[in-house]
Design a protein around this motif. Structure first.
Motif, PDB file in Angstrom:
ATOM      1  N   GLU A 143       0.792  -1.293   0.055  1.00 33.48           N
ATOM      2  CA  GLU A 143       0.139  -0.179   0.061  1.00 33.48           C
ATOM      3  C   GLU A 143       0.882   1.179   0.178  1.00 33.48           C
ATOM      4  O   GLU A 143       0.480   2.207  -0.886  1.00 33.48           O
ATOM      5  CB  GLU A 143      -0.877  -0.057   1.157  1.00 33.48           C
ATOM      6  CG  GLU A 143      -2.146   1.320   1.307  1.00 33.48           C
ATOM      7  CD  GLU A 143      -3.048   1.343   0.330  1.00 33.48           C
ATOM      8  OE1 GLU A 143      -3.562   2.427   0.371  1.00 33.48           O
ATOM      9  OE2 GLU A 143      -3.021   0.351  -0.426  1.00 33.48           O
ATOM     10  N   PHE A 144       2.070   1.279   0.674  1.00 35.26           N
ATOM     11  CA  PHE A 144       2.856   2.238   0.804  1.00 35.26           C
ATOM     12  C   PHE A 144       3.282   2.530  -0.790  1.00 35.26           C
ATOM     13  O   PHE A 144       3.411   3.882  -0.997  1.00 35.26           O
ATOM     14  CB  PHE A 144       4.083   2.003   1.540  1.00 35.26           C
ATOM     15  CG  PHE A 144       5.103   3.020   1.677  1.00 35.26           C
ATOM     16  CD1 PHE A 144       4.962   4.208   2.415  1.00 35.26           C
ATOM     17  CD2 PHE A 144       6.349   2.656   0.936  1.00 35.26           C
ATOM     18  CE1 PHE A 144       6.126   5.148   2.357  1.00 35.26           C
ATOM     19  CE2 PHE A 144       7.471   3.964   0.982  1.00 35.26           C
ATOM     20  CZ  PHE A 144       7.176   4.893   1.579  1.00 35.26           C
ATOM     21  N   ILE A 145       3.706   1.631  -1.107  1.00 37.09           N
ATOM     22  CA  ILE A 145       4.727   1.828  -2.705  1.00 37.09           C
ATOM     23  C   ILE A 145       3.270   2.060  -3.735  1.00 37.09           C
ATOM     24  O   ILE A 145       3.724   3.228  -4.448  1.00 37.09           O
ATOM     25  CB  ILE A 145       4.843   0.369  -3.070  1.00 37.09           C
ATOM     26  CG1 ILE A 145       6.319  -0.120  -2.438  1.00 37.09           C
ATOM     27  CG2 ILE A 145       5.339   0.515  -4.757  1.00 37.09           C
ATOM     28  CD1 ILE A 145       7.290   0.761  -2.286  1.00 37.09           C
ATOM     29  N   ARG A 146       1.997   1.682  -3.576  1.00 43.99           N
ATOM     30  CA  ARG A 146       1.017   1.966  -4.461  1.00 43.99           C
ATOM     31  C   ARG A 146       0.814   3.650  -4.203  1.00 43.99           C
ATOM     32  O   ARG A 146       0.746   4.269  -5.154  1.00 43.99           O
ATOM     33  CB  ARG A 146      -0.138   1.398  -4.199  1.00 43.99           C
ATOM     34  CG  ARG A 146      -1.445   1.663  -5.041  1.00 43.99           C
ATOM     35  CD  ARG A 146      -2.592   1.003  -4.688  1.00 43.99           C
ATOM     36  NE  ARG A 146      -2.944   1.476  -3.307  1.00 43.99           N
ATOM     37  CZ  ARG A 146      -3.897   2.767  -3.195  1.00 43.99           C
ATOM     38  NH1 ARG A 146      -4.024   3.376  -4.543  1.00 43.99           N
ATOM     39  NH2 ARG A 146      -4.329   2.994  -2.184  1.00 43.99           N
ATOM     40  N   ARG A 147       0.726   3.992  -3.017  1.00 41.45           N
ATOM     41  CA  ARG A 147       0.364   5.554  -2.815  1.00 41.45           C
ATOM     42  C   ARG A 147       1.618   6.451  -3.065  1.00 41.45           C
ATOM     43  O   ARG A 147       1.205   7.581  -3.599  1.00 41.45           O
ATOM     44  CB  ARG A 147       0.031   5.494  -1.323  1.00 41.45           C
ATOM     45  CG  ARG A 147      -1.588   4.671  -0.832  1.00 41.45           C
ATOM     46  CD  ARG A 147      -2.045   4.928   0.333  1.00 41.45           C
ATOM     47  NE  ARG A 147      -2.302   6.522   0.582  1.00 41.45           N
ATOM     48  CZ  ARG A 147      -2.936   6.894   1.567  1.00 41.45           C
ATOM     49  NH1 ARG A 147      -2.936   6.316   2.761  1.00 41.45           N
ATOM     50  NH2 ARG A 147      -3.501   8.042   1.601  1.00 41.45           N
ATOM     51  N   MET A 148       2.691   6.022  -2.675  1.00 48.15           N
ATOM     52  CA  MET A 148       3.699   6.853  -3.200  1.00 48.15           C
ATOM     53  C   MET A 148       3.706   7.042  -4.744  1.00 48.15           C
ATOM     54  O   MET A 148       4.186   8.155  -5.084  1.00 48.15           O
ATOM     55  CB  MET A 148       5.196   6.242  -2.908  1.00 48.15           C
ATOM     56  CG  MET A 148       5.360   6.504  -1.433  1.00 48.15           C
ATOM     57  SD  MET A 148       5.625   8.007  -0.726  1.00 48.15           S
ATOM     58  CE  MET A 148       7.582   8.158  -1.168  1.00 48.15           C
ATOM     59  N   GLY A 149       3.568   5.899  -5.514  1.00 44.22           N
ATOM     60  CA  GLY A 149       3.457   6.105  -6.784  1.00 44.22           C
ATOM     61  C   GLY A 149       2.426   6.871  -7.439  1.00 44.22           C
ATOM     62  O   GLY A 149       2.480   7.592  -8.595  1.00 44.22           O
ATOM     63  N   GLN A 150       1.157   7.011  -6.791  1.00 48.36           N
ATOM     64  CA  GLN A 150      -0.011   7.365  -7.139  1.00 48.36           C
ATOM     65  C   GLN A 150      -0.038   9.073  -6.956  1.00 48.36           C
ATOM     66  O   GLN A 150      -0.676   9.739  -7.829  1.00 48.36           O
ATOM     67  CB  GLN A 150      -1.278   6.943  -6.847  1.00 48.36           C
ATOM     68  CG  GLN A 150      -1.626   5.220  -7.419  1.00 48.36           C
ATOM     69  CD  GLN A 150      -1.906   5.487  -8.852  1.00 48.36           C
ATOM     70  OE1 GLN A 150      -2.751   6.392  -9.283  1.00 48.36           O
ATOM     71  NE2 GLN A 150      -1.164   4.555  -9.563  1.00 48.36           N
ATOM     72  N   GLY A 151       0.737   9.463  -5.916  1.00 47.79           N
ATOM     73  CA  GLY A 151       0.629  10.781  -5.626  1.00 47.79           C
ATOM     74  C   GLY A 151       0.012  11.104  -4.142  1.00 47.79           C
ATOM     75  O   GLY A 151      -0.788  10.322  -3.772  1.00 47.79           O
ATOM     76  N   VAL A 152       0.803  11.914  -3.405  1.00 50.50           N
ATOM     77  CA  VAL A 152       0.315  12.448  -2.030  1.00 50.50           C
ATOM     78  C   VAL A 152       0.037  13.654  -2.017  1.00 50.50           C
ATOM     79  O   VAL A 152       1.013  14.313  -2.456  1.00 50.50           O
ATOM     80  CB  VAL A 152       1.671  11.786  -1.361  1.00 50.50           C
ATOM     81  CG1 VAL A 152       1.456  12.085   0.132  1.00 50.50           C
ATOM     82  CG2 VAL A 152       1.773  10.372  -1.540  1.00 50.50           C
TER      83      VAL A 152
END
Length: 239
Positions: A143-152
């Protein structure tokens, strides 16, 4: 004879970036042929340009170097700042960093006296890639990898999509195309992680490689050729 705006003429000498030149002009520290310069003034190669009374009309050889910056070094040209990057490098020419790498981070940073290439690289909308290796304080999950990649959401905006790859339980690789203040650290903090080590390993086509920490090298002719090709469509700042 070619005319240039005074800020570009100063930048072309390698004295400082165009933005810094604007500040010098605005504060009345620049003269042209003995007269205080004003913003927008156009000059030629025959004009005598001085900053604080010192002649800067001579154009030094162009310098492009890659430094493996250690932690604790500040990416500023302010010589009054302790551990500033200019005093750390001790280059014989007056050079300045291309962008920033925060004090707590290490790795690749470029330094030059070519104001035009600085302006091109710093324009975030040109989508120039910067690659980092980051270690955090607790195990990374999918989930961390996914959210970092999608934008924060940080600093009143949402970061651009980025390429993120898990390297081990605590370490990941990330490729950014923007440069918000302490961006990676803020992104991690938003997701409940703390960065414990951050290293930049690439800027566009320039790789850190095996350059030893605290040392620098000149960019090769091939690297400069490739860099200029990548910057072909990049617009300079308004003159």
């Amino acid at each position: 004879m070619e005319e240039k705006r005074i800020n570009k003429a100063i930048s072309d000498t390698g004295y400082c970036s165009r933005r810094v030149a604007d500040g010098l002009i605005d504060s009345g520290r620049v003269t042209v042929n003995g007269q205080v310069a004003v913003m927008g003034l156009k000059v030629t190669a025959e004009d005598e340009i001085r900053v604080d009374g010192n002649l800067i009309s001579h154009k030094p050889p162009t310098v492009y170097i890659a430094l493996n910056k250690p932690r604790g070094i500040e990416c500023t040209t302010n010589r009054k700042t302790r551990n500033n990057i200019v005093d750390f490098v001790k280059h014989k020419e007056r050079i300045f960093p291309v962008g920033r790498l925060d004090k707590d981070s290490e790795g690749l940073i470029l330094l030059t006296n070519d104001g035009d290439i600085v302006n091109k690289i710093l324009r975030a909308r040109n989508n120039h890639e910067k690659e980092y290796i980051v270690r955090v304080n607790r195990p990374i999950n999918a989930e961390f990898i996914r959210r970092m990649g999608q934008g924060v959401p940080i600093l009143g905006t949402v970061t651009r999509k980025s390429v993120v790859e898990k390297l081990d339980d605590y370490t990941f690789r990330i490729i950014l195309t923007q440069g918000l203040n302490r961006q990676i650290r803020r992104m991690c903090e938003y997701l409940g992680y703390t960065v414990v080590a951050l290293k930049r390993i690439r800027i566009m086509n320039i790789h850190l490689g095996d350059l030893k920490l605290g040392t620098y090298r000149n960019l090769s002719p091939l690297e400069l050729s490739e860099l200029n090709l990548l910057l072909t469509d990049s617009k300079k700042t308004i003159e």
